[in-house]
Design an enzyme around this catalytic site. Structure first.
Site, PDB file in Angstrom:
ATOM      1  CG  ASP A   1      -0.575   3.167 -66.905  1.00  0.00           C
ATOM      2  OD1 ASP A   1      -1.551   3.573 -67.563  1.00  0.00           O
ATOM      3  OD2 ASP A   1       0.607   3.379 -67.232  1.00  0.00           O
TER       4      ASP A   1
ATOM      5  CG  ASN B   1      -2.212   0.832 -80.152  1.00  0.00           C
ATOM      6  OD1 ASN B   1      -2.745  -0.131 -80.666  1.00  0.00           O
ATOM      7  ND2 ASN B   1      -2.876   1.910 -79.805  1.00  0.00           N
TER       8      ASN B   1
ATOM      9  CG  HIS C   1      -4.866   1.322 -83.799  1.00  0.00           C
ATOM     10  ND1 HIS C   1      -4.641   1.978 -82.612  1.00  0.00           N
ATOM     11  CD2 HIS C   1      -4.550   2.190 -84.783  1.00  0.00           C
ATOM     12  CE1 HIS C   1      -4.201   3.194 -82.857  1.00  0.00           C
ATOM     13  NE2 HIS C   1      -4.135   3.350 -84.174  1.00  0.00           N
TER      14      HIS C   1
ATOM     15  CG  ASP D   1      -8.152  -2.977 -80.539  1.00  0.00           C
ATOM     16  OD1 ASP D   1      -7.824  -2.039 -79.783  1.00  0.00           O
ATOM     17  OD2 ASP D   1      -8.815  -2.818 -81.587  1.00  0.00           O
TER      18      ASP D   1
ATOM     19  CG  ASP E   1      -1.932   2.139 -71.072  1.00  0.00           C
ATOM     20  OD1 ASP E   1      -2.442   3.103 -70.478  1.00  0.00           O
ATOM     21  OD2 ASP E   1      -0.709   2.071 -71.294  1.00  0.00           O
TER      22      ASP E   1
ATOM     23  NE  ARG F   1      -3.808 -13.886 -58.160  1.00  0.00           N
ATOM     24  CZ  ARG F   1      -4.096 -13.901 -56.849  1.00  0.00           C
ATOM     25  NH1 ARG F   1      -3.273 -14.479 -55.995  1.00  0.00           N
ATOM     26  NH2 ARG F   1      -5.191 -13.353 -56.390  1.00  0.00           N
TER      27      ARG F   1
END
Length: 142
Positions: free
Chosen positions: A5, A13, A18, A22, A48, A69
């Site tokens: 997350d 955002n 937006h 994106d 997300d 990683r």
């Protein structure tokens, strides 16, 4: 399985629009896909949140290394309109024992581990405390 997350995505955002959000999601998805092994699967689950199905691990430590990683890759800046946008990520790791593991329990375990990672601070990964057992009575795909 890994559940990731993004931390700080909403401000990107809301502040930059937006299109910037994106761009961030696309950049992070590409980074995640490039950072896993052949045979692993990366998917955006919504918003997300990303899921990663890890194929045939040699040891649980491999899952920890891959999660670390991915958390590091999420923290790399994303250039947008002359500025660097930044997010972080938390990761939850759930391990399955055998081929007949219940996917819903695996996802639930990864989500619990993700909540622990988030509670411990930003940019962390945590492994679920228990391994999800095989479902009884299932064959190994024969």
């Amino acid at each position: 399985m890994l559940l990731l997350d993004l931390d700080g995505f909403k401000p990107v955002n809301d502040t930059h629009g937006h299109a910037a959000g994106d761009l961030m999601l696309t950049a992070v998805a590409r980074r995640f896909a490039a950072a896993v092994r052949p045979g692993d699967t990366v998917a955006r689950l919504g918003g997300d949140e990303f899921g990663v199905v890890l194929a045939a691990l040699g040891s649980p430590v491999q899952a920890d290394e891959i999660a670390a990683r991915l958390v590091a890759r999420a923290a790399e800046p994303v250039p947008s309109d002359g500025r660097d946008l930044r997010v972080g990520a938390g990761a939850g790791i759930a391990l399955a024992r055998g081929p007949g593991h219940p996917p819903d329990r695996l996802l639930e375990s990864a989500d619990d581990a993700l909540c622990e990672a988030k509670a411990a601070g930003r940019n962390r990964a945590r492994r679920a405390r228990t391994t999800v057992p095989e479902r009884r009575g299932l064959s190994s795909g024969r």
